[in-house]
Design a protein around this motif. Structure first.
Motif, PDB file in Angstrom:
ATOM      1  N   GLY A 198       0.837  -1.196   0.000  1.00 22.60           N
ATOM      2  CA  GLY A 198       0.000   0.000   0.000  1.00 22.60           C
ATOM      3  C   GLY A 198       0.868   1.241   0.000  1.00 22.60           C
ATOM      4  N   GLY A 199       0.299   2.353   0.475  1.00 26.31           N
ATOM      5  CA  GLY A 199       1.030   3.595   0.473  1.00 26.31           C
ATOM      6  C   GLY A 199       0.959   4.237  -0.906  1.00 26.31           C
ATOM      7  N   SER A 200       1.854   5.185  -1.187  1.00 25.36           N
ATOM      8  CA  SER A 200       1.801   5.929  -2.452  1.00 25.36           C
ATOM      9  C   SER A 200       2.674   5.327  -3.550  1.00 25.36           C
ATOM     10  N   SER A 201       3.807   4.715  -3.176  1.00 20.95           N
ATOM     11  CA  SER A 201       4.778   4.270  -4.203  1.00 20.95           C
ATOM     12  C   SER A 201       4.211   3.279  -5.211  1.00 20.95           C
ATOM     13  N   GLY A 212       6.844  -2.031   0.471  1.00 20.40           N
ATOM     14  CA  GLY A 212       7.451  -0.709   0.372  1.00 20.40           C
ATOM     15  C   GLY A 212       8.308  -0.510   1.602  1.00 20.40           C
ATOM     16  N   LEU A 213       8.834   0.688   1.745  1.00 23.39           N
ATOM     17  CA  LEU A 213       9.666   1.001   2.908  1.00 23.39           C
ATOM     18  C   LEU A 213       9.342   2.418   3.353  1.00 23.39           C
ATOM     19  N   ARG A 241      -4.938  -0.117   6.207  1.00 23.52           N
ATOM     20  CA  ARG A 241      -5.282   0.873   7.244  1.00 23.52           C
ATOM     21  C   ARG A 241      -6.678   0.539   7.742  1.00 23.52           C
ATOM     22  N   ASP A 253      -0.799  -5.256   4.003  1.00 23.84           N
ATOM     23  CA  ASP A 253      -1.322  -4.539   5.173  1.00 23.84           C
ATOM     24  C   ASP A 253      -2.433  -3.609   4.728  1.00 23.84           C
ATOM     25  N   ALA A 273       5.277  -3.057   5.237  1.00 20.77           N
ATOM     26  CA  ALA A 273       3.906  -3.456   5.522  1.00 20.77           C
ATOM     27  C   ALA A 273       3.464  -2.576   6.686  1.00 20.77           C
ATOM     28  N   ARG A 291      -3.691  -0.478  12.231  1.00 24.95           N
ATOM     29  CA  ARG A 291      -3.403  -1.082  10.929  1.00 24.95           C
ATOM     30  C   ARG A 291      -3.589  -2.593  11.091  1.00 24.95           C
ATOM     31  N   LYS A 317      13.934   8.157   1.014  1.00 24.20           N
ATOM     32  CA  LYS A 317      14.054   6.781   1.507  1.00 24.20           C
ATOM     33  C   LYS A 317      15.512   6.337   1.695  1.00 24.20           C
ATOM     34  N   ASN A 328      -5.874   1.158   1.339  1.00 24.38           N
ATOM     35  CA  ASN A 328      -5.015   0.519   0.332  1.00 24.38           C
ATOM     36  C   ASN A 328      -5.867  -0.228  -0.688  1.00 24.38           C
ATOM     37  N   HIS A 345       9.928   1.134   8.457  1.00 23.29           N
ATOM     38  CA  HIS A 345       8.862   0.140   8.577  1.00 23.29           C
ATOM     39  C   HIS A 345       8.561  -0.424   7.198  1.00 23.29           C
TER      40      HIS A 345
HETATM   41  C1  6PG Z   1       1.079   1.289   3.814  1.00 23.32           C
HETATM   42  C2  6PG Z   1       2.184   0.426   3.338  1.00 23.32           C
HETATM   43  C3  6PG Z   1       3.501   0.847   3.927  1.00 23.32           C
HETATM   44  C4  6PG Z   1       4.207   1.573   2.800  1.00 23.32           C
HETATM   45  C5  6PG Z   1       5.287   2.490   3.339  1.00 23.32           C
HETATM   46  C6  6PG Z   1       5.856   3.348   2.230  1.00 23.32           C
HETATM   47  O1  6PG Z   1      -0.038   0.834   3.951  1.00 23.32           O
HETATM   48  O2  6PG Z   1       1.366   2.479   4.006  1.00 23.32           O
HETATM   49  O3  6PG Z   1       1.975  -0.816   3.078  1.00 23.32           O
HETATM   50  O4  6PG Z   1       4.280  -0.145   4.432  1.00 23.32           O
HETATM   51  O5  6PG Z   1       4.753   0.643   1.904  1.00 23.32           O
HETATM   52  O6  6PG Z   1       4.693   3.313   4.306  1.00 23.32           O
HETATM   53  O7  6PG Z   1       4.839   4.191   1.833  1.00 23.32           O
HETATM   54  P1  6PG Z   1       5.005   5.218   0.603  1.00 23.32           P
HETATM   55  O8  6PG Z   1       5.126   4.403  -0.612  1.00 23.32           O
HETATM   56  O9  6PG Z   1       3.737   6.007   0.653  1.00 23.32           O
HETATM   57  O10 6PG Z   1       6.251   6.031   0.874  1.00 23.32           O
END
Ligand code: 6PG
Length: 240
Positions: free
Chosen positions: A40-43, A138-139, A72, A70, A146, A174, A197, A82, A144
């Protein structure tokens, strides 16, 4: 562990999309299906958009089963979801069947949602040891991955499972696959780009082990392979 470093974001995304397609087609040829846990997240949004466009005809998407590494603890209609991000970028454009998608049921409380998701994963793998074909990760800037966040109890799990995680600083929950479950995967791929990063990448890959501070250090596949897909900026603090 294989480190793939590319000039820019677009090169990283294209390389990871090709890697995704290769693993998907190998898994489908071997087992008739491909199971993937999405990050998830933006990447990853751009990765999903690329898969749904340039790689639309590269995979028999009816044989792909989508899970989430993972989630939210928000409604599936929330901009922080996500599931919603993946639905918009990947599932809807590819017209993926609902039965191929395994979202976390965030209408439940976080503990119940985690337990149900763990049971759904076990059922999908016929109560054999769950082993995703691919786990995308992602990271975070704080190392962190996931929702394995620094100084959280889930970091000490020893058996595969799904857990709720409370983030004190954000006062939110989460739901996450834990490291033992992620490490059962056949393939794990980190997608990390951008200079913000760089220090986290250095900590996770080059610093002494400190899983409380750098939870992504927990990710070490038992039998599978792991690859990092980085751009130059994210790799800029790596000494080697
Ligand atoms: C989430 C992710 C989380 C994400 C990192 C990087 O739900 O946010 O799974 O682990 O991979 O936070 O997030 P970005 O890609 O937004 O920097």
């Amino acid at each position: 562990m294989k480190l793939n470093i590319f000039n820019d974001e677009n090169e990283v995304l294209s390389a990871l999309a090709a890697h995704f397609v290769q693993i998907a087609n190998e898994s489908i040829a071997q087992n008739g299906k491909f199971s993937v846990a999405l990050s998830g997240g933006s990447s990853p949004k751009k990765l999903y958009e690329l898969l749904a466009s340039s790689f639309k005809t590269s995979i028999d998407w009816s044989k792909v089963y989508f899970f989430f590494g993972d989630e939210r603890n928000v409604p599936q209609t929330s901009p922080d979801s996500n599931y919603l991000m993946a639905k918009t970028a990947l599932f809807t454009p590819l017209n993926i069947n609902a039965e191929n998608i395994y979202p976390v049921d965030t209408s439940l409380g976080p503990k119940d949602a985690a337990q149900l998701y763990e049971a759904e994963i076990e059922q999908f793998f016929d109560n054999e040891e769950p082993s995703f074909d691919l786990v995308l990760l992602g990271l975070g800037d704080n190392s962190h991955t996931a929702s394995l966040f620094p100084h959280t109890p889930v970091l000490h799990d020893r058996t595969p499972g799904v857990k709720e995680v409370f983030l004190q600083d954000q006062q939110v929950y989460r739901i996450t696959l834990n490291a033992p479950l992620i490490n059962e995967a056949q393939h794990i791929a980190f997608l990390v780009y951008g200079e913000t990063k760089a220090i986290a990448v250095h900590h996770v890959l080059e610093d002494d082990e400190d899983i409380e501070e750098y939870p992504a250090q927990l990710i070490e596949p038992i039998v599978g392979e792991i690859q990092w897909f980085l751009d130059h900026d994210a790799a800029s603090m790596l000494s080697k």
